[in-house]
Design a protein around this motif. Structure first.
Motif, PDB file in Angstrom:
ATOM      1  N   ARG A 273      35.187  38.054  34.626  1.00 15.94           N
ATOM      2  CA  ARG A 273      35.148  39.397  33.213  1.00 15.94           C
ATOM      3  C   ARG A 273      33.936  39.760  32.344  1.00 15.94           C
ATOM      4  O   ARG A 273      32.309  39.783  33.111  1.00 15.94           O
ATOM      5  CB  ARG A 273      35.979  39.212  32.627  1.00 15.94           C
ATOM      6  CG  ARG A 273      37.512  38.282  32.556  1.00 15.94           C
ATOM      7  CD  ARG A 273      38.281  39.579  33.363  1.00 15.94           C
ATOM      8  NE  ARG A 273      39.466  38.474  33.577  1.00 15.94           N
ATOM      9  CZ  ARG A 273      40.341  37.591  32.998  1.00 15.94           C
ATOM     10  NH1 ARG A 273      40.906  38.011  31.992  1.00 15.94           N
ATOM     11  NH2 ARG A 273      41.915  37.929  33.759  1.00 15.94           N
ATOM     12  N   THR A 274      33.591  40.493  31.822  1.00 27.69           N
ATOM     13  CA  THR A 274      32.675  40.938  30.796  1.00 27.69           C
ATOM     14  C   THR A 274      31.743  40.683  30.854  1.00 27.69           C
ATOM     15  O   THR A 274      30.202  40.914  30.649  1.00 27.69           O
ATOM     16  CB  THR A 274      33.068  42.722  30.286  1.00 27.69           C
ATOM     17  OG1 THR A 274      34.036  41.943  28.859  1.00 27.69           O
ATOM     18  CG2 THR A 274      33.485  44.077  31.129  1.00 27.69           C
TER      19      THR A 274
ATOM     20  N   GLU B 253      31.064  37.214  31.843  1.00 28.24           N
ATOM     21  CA  GLU B 253      30.551  36.563  32.904  1.00 28.24           C
ATOM     22  C   GLU B 253      29.610  35.653  32.545  1.00 28.24           C
ATOM     23  O   GLU B 253      29.420  34.812  32.741  1.00 28.24           O
ATOM     24  CB  GLU B 253      31.436  36.668  33.812  1.00 28.24           C
ATOM     25  CG  GLU B 253      30.036  36.998  34.568  1.00 28.24           C
ATOM     26  CD  GLU B 253      30.480  37.452  36.553  1.00 28.24           C
ATOM     27  OE1 GLU B 253      31.493  36.629  36.780  1.00 28.24           O
ATOM     28  OE2 GLU B 253      29.573  38.092  36.890  1.00 28.24           O
TER      29      GLU B 253
ATOM     30  N   HIS C 160      29.679  32.351  30.488  1.00 29.33           N
ATOM     31  CA  HIS C 160      30.358  31.577  30.963  1.00 29.33           C
ATOM     32  C   HIS C 160      29.630  30.776  31.237  1.00 29.33           C
ATOM     33  O   HIS C 160      28.770  30.405  31.914  1.00 29.33           O
ATOM     34  CB  HIS C 160      31.601  32.502  32.254  1.00 29.33           C
ATOM     35  CG  HIS C 160      32.253  31.120  32.711  1.00 29.33           C
ATOM     36  ND1 HIS C 160      32.962  30.305  32.098  1.00 29.33           N
ATOM     37  CD2 HIS C 160      31.844  29.962  33.604  1.00 29.33           C
ATOM     38  CE1 HIS C 160      33.779  29.713  33.119  1.00 29.33           C
ATOM     39  NE2 HIS C 160      33.048  29.671  34.390  1.00 29.33           N
TER      40      HIS C 160
ATOM     41  N   GLU D  68      43.630  37.801  21.553  1.00 30.56           N
ATOM     42  CA  GLU D  68      42.831  38.674  22.310  1.00 30.56           C
ATOM     43  C   GLU D  68      44.000  40.908  21.530  1.00 30.56           C
ATOM     44  O   GLU D  68      42.166  41.158  22.339  1.00 30.56           O
ATOM     45  CB  GLU D  68      43.900  38.579  23.509  1.00 30.56           C
ATOM     46  CG  GLU D  68      43.173  37.272  24.349  1.00 30.56           C
ATOM     47  CD  GLU D  68      44.349  36.784  25.549  1.00 30.56           C
ATOM     48  OE1 GLU D  68      45.003  37.763  25.774  1.00 30.56           O
ATOM     49  OE2 GLU D  68      44.176  35.300  25.007  1.00 30.56           O
TER      50      GLU D  68
ATOM     51  N   ARG E  94      40.378  43.684  22.732  1.00 32.54           N
ATOM     52  CA  ARG E  94      40.356  44.765  23.136  1.00 32.54           C
ATOM     53  C   ARG E  94      40.357  45.776  21.907  1.00 32.54           C
ATOM     54  O   ARG E  94      39.655  46.558  22.231  1.00 32.54           O
ATOM     55  CB  ARG E  94      42.309  44.532  23.401  1.00 32.54           C
ATOM     56  CG  ARG E  94      42.481  46.093  23.922  1.00 32.54           C
ATOM     57  CD  ARG E  94      42.470  45.763  25.219  1.00 32.54           C
ATOM     58  NE  ARG E  94      42.664  47.500  26.022  1.00 32.54           N
ATOM     59  CZ  ARG E  94      42.088  48.447  26.937  1.00 32.54           C
ATOM     60  NH1 ARG E  94      41.143  47.619  27.162  1.00 32.54           N
ATOM     61  NH2 ARG E  94      42.236  49.126  27.259  1.00 32.54           N
TER      62      ARG E  94
ATOM     63  N   ARG F 242      36.470  47.270  29.049  1.00 34.24           N
ATOM     64  CA  ARG F 242      36.849  46.731  30.145  1.00 34.24           C
ATOM     65  C   ARG F 242      39.266  46.412  29.482  1.00 34.24           C
ATOM     66  O   ARG F 242      39.603  46.366  28.580  1.00 34.24           O
ATOM     67  CB  ARG F 242      36.602  45.283  29.869  1.00 34.24           C
ATOM     68  CG  ARG F 242      36.778  44.193  28.721  1.00 34.24           C
ATOM     69  CD  ARG F 242      36.503  44.646  27.498  1.00 34.24           C
ATOM     70  NE  ARG F 242      37.075  42.895  26.228  1.00 34.24           N
ATOM     71  CZ  ARG F 242      38.488  43.282  26.137  1.00 34.24           C
ATOM     72  NH1 ARG F 242      39.502  44.137  26.738  1.00 34.24           N
ATOM     73  NH2 ARG F 242      38.830  42.152  25.200  1.00 34.24           N
ATOM     74  N   LYS F 243      39.152  46.243  31.061  1.00 28.08           N
ATOM     75  CA  LYS F 243      41.286  46.645  30.563  1.00 28.08           C
ATOM     76  C   LYS F 243      41.616  45.479  30.189  1.00 28.08           C
ATOM     77  O   LYS F 243      42.528  44.310  30.157  1.00 28.08           O
ATOM     78  CB  LYS F 243      41.585  46.931  31.918  1.00 28.08           C
ATOM     79  CG  LYS F 243      41.284  48.706  32.025  1.00 28.08           C
ATOM     80  CD  LYS F 243      42.054  49.377  31.227  1.00 28.08           C
ATOM     81  CE  LYS F 243      40.884  51.193  31.539  1.00 28.08           C
ATOM     82  NZ  LYS F 243      40.245  51.320  30.777  1.00 28.08           N
ATOM     83  N   LEU F 244      40.750  44.402  31.288  1.00 20.22           N
ATOM     84  CA  LEU F 244      41.035  42.330  31.118  1.00 20.22           C
ATOM     85  C   LEU F 244      40.602  42.248  30.517  1.00 20.22           C
ATOM     86  O   LEU F 244      38.881  42.336  29.506  1.00 20.22           O
ATOM     87  CB  LEU F 244      40.983  41.793  32.155  1.00 20.22           C
ATOM     88  CG  LEU F 244      42.077  42.833  33.497  1.00 20.22           C
ATOM     89  CD1 LEU F 244      41.226  42.381  34.846  1.00 20.22           C
ATOM     90  CD2 LEU F 244      42.888  42.124  33.561  1.00 20.22           C
TER      91      LEU F 244
ATOM     92  N   GLU G 226      37.476  39.089  28.040  1.00 20.99           N
ATOM     93  CA  GLU G 226      36.460  39.052  28.548  1.00 20.99           C
ATOM     94  C   GLU G 226      36.774  37.204  27.593  1.00 20.99           C
ATOM     95  O   GLU G 226      36.641  35.949  28.388  1.00 20.99           O
ATOM     96  CB  GLU G 226      35.544  39.324  28.175  1.00 20.99           C
ATOM     97  CG  GLU G 226      34.735  39.085  26.452  1.00 20.99           C
ATOM     98  CD  GLU G 226      35.526  39.078  25.562  1.00 20.99           C
ATOM     99  OE1 GLU G 226      36.647  39.745  26.015  1.00 20.99           O
ATOM    100  OE2 GLU G 226      35.273  38.971  24.692  1.00 20.99           O
ATOM    101  N   ARG G 227      37.950  37.344  26.686  1.00 22.03           N
ATOM    102  CA  ARG G 227      38.139  35.462  26.670  1.00 22.03           C
ATOM    103  C   ARG G 227      39.718  36.274  26.319  1.00 22.03           C
ATOM    104  O   ARG G 227      40.493  37.140  25.786  1.00 22.03           O
ATOM    105  CB  ARG G 227      37.109  35.408  25.024  1.00 22.03           C
ATOM    106  CG  ARG G 227      35.661  35.239  25.513  1.00 22.03           C
ATOM    107  CD  ARG G 227      35.145  35.558  23.657  1.00 22.03           C
ATOM    108  NE  ARG G 227      33.739  34.998  23.707  1.00 22.03           N
ATOM    109  CZ  ARG G 227      32.548  35.746  24.244  1.00 22.03           C
ATOM    110  NH1 ARG G 227      33.440  37.353  24.055  1.00 22.03           N
ATOM    111  NH2 ARG G 227      31.401  35.397  23.566  1.00 22.03           N
ATOM    112  N   THR G 228      40.040  34.684  26.748  1.00 16.30           N
ATOM    113  CA  THR G 228      41.782  34.181  26.356  1.00 16.30           C
ATOM    114  C   THR G 228      41.653  32.508  25.132  1.00 16.30           C
ATOM    115  O   THR G 228      41.007  32.383  25.196  1.00 16.30           O
ATOM    116  CB  THR G 228      42.155  34.116  28.053  1.00 16.30           C
ATOM    117  OG1 THR G 228      42.150  32.522  28.135  1.00 16.30           O
ATOM    118  CG2 THR G 228      41.887  34.994  28.785  1.00 16.30           C
TER     119      THR G 228
END
Lengths: 248, 248
Positions: free
Chosen positions: A83-84, A86, A89, A125, A129, A141-143, A145-147
């Motif tokens: 993800r954006t 990463e 990570h 989340e 967003r 970003r659509k998804l 980057e952290r959950t």
């Protein structure tokens, strides 16, 4: 005798510790005339990068080791791969190993140092967003980057290391989620702390310090309280006071 | 290279510098990753008593002298003789001599140290009276223990010493009175600072620091910004960075 010091080691959640109602500022206020609170917070850093700082920030041969250190990482390590964010990570096993090495190093610096592991806070989340859209508009970003799920895994890993190493911990991830509305009450962009979120961190840190025998009211004031100074013979008041605390 | 430090030396107005919106906390936040802000504030102290601390707090032989020090006394020195706080009173000539000695000592500690003299804030006598009644009820003193007139004399004396010694100063006494409603906007009990009052002190301090070439944006970050770290080869990012700042 030198002034005691508390060091706050971590990422942006620590770097911001002196913002409005910041948990570091509250700590510095509670321990005024007792301990200095030194912030060593590095926004955006994960534990992998923080390892490069460890021996610089905490040298073995310093004249005065910290009385207490908080280690507060994970928010960037837990950024998702692919993800954006990463770049930040760090795989969970490496994250654990890094925390382990940090604790070990501090224990060598000072076997009596209070070391406190703090897990990252939960992730909201939708808040992340909204924040991304505020920065990048349609390009956001659509998804995520952290959950919050990944955050929980890293928080559990942090607790696991604390138990393994026998040091106290604060499970901020679960603590914050006990309160209804934590998503915006404690987090201003789904990740970073509001003044209320800072208050939670401060309260939890104080609790651990108290349990470790480091509550502010048990620590001596440096120099006499003004009411104890004899105005006719002030010199005597300062001669009696054995707790002189020069800068370093 | 060691982390720079700013020391705030003074009475309760300094001891409280990490309270809500405190000027010390704001300073620490502005200079995060650049300088540590160390509070050496002693509630109730006048300059006579502070002189007993001077050489302890600012030893000549320390490994790292402060880059900047604020000296913020006068509120207790200016307490009136013959009133309830007379114990704290210091005659104006002695107050001046004490400030002079403090500046001289710091200049010997480090000829390049930025030394900033801060005058006491104005006094709102009605606010002091209301505060005394809240504490002591009918037994509260009938006559003010501090007056704005006396505060102004001590503030002028402080400015005089700053000019004589060639160091920058902040005339808080006059600055605050430029704003309508300063009495309760900036002072919570006629003497101590509200969050807004703290903001004034912070803004004035930052202005002096800027003018002296110590603005935060001109000082280097310790260690690279996270965006500058090469995720594929982080070690290289840390080797390039020459600005390592261990704790001391």
């Amino acid at each position: 005798m030198m002034r005691e010091k508390f060091v706050l080691f971590g990422d942006s959640l620590t770097q911001e510790a002196f913002r409005e109602n910041g948990w570091g500022a509250s700590l510095a206020n509670a321990y005024n005339r007792k301990a200095d609170v030194l912030v060593r917070g590095y926004g955006g850093y994960n534990t992998r990068w923080a390892m490069f700082l460890l021996h610089h920030l905490f040298p073995l041969d310093t004249t005065k080791q910290p009385l207490a250190t908080t280690i507060f990482f994970g928010a960037n390590d837990a950024a998702l791969f692919g993800r954006t964010s990463e770049k930040q990570h760090v795989p969970i096993e490496e994250y654990k190993e890094n925390l382990r090495k940090m604790v070990q190093h501090l224990q060598i610096c000072s076997p009596t140092m209070l070391i406190v592991l703090i897990t990252q806070p939960p992730i909201y989340e939708e808040g992340r967003r909204a924040y991304a859209i505020s920065l990048y508009g349609e390009n956001a970003r659509k998804l995520p980057e952290r959950t919050n799920e990944a955050a929980g895994q890293y928080a559990n890993a942090c607790v696991e290391i604390a138990k393994e190493m026998g040091v106290p911990y604060i499970n901020l991830w679960s603590k914050m989620q006990e309160t209804d509305g934590w998503q915006t009450k404690f987090l201003r962009d789904g990740l970073h702390l509001t003044p209320e979120g800072n208050a939670v961190v401060y309260q939890e840190v104080i609790k651990v310090f108290d349990e470790a025998g480091l509550s502010a009211d048990k620590m001596p004031y440096d120099f006499p309280h003004h009411s104890k100074i004899d105005p006719k013979n002030p010199q005597s008041s300062f001669q009696q006071n054995v707790c002189h605390v020069p800068m370093e």
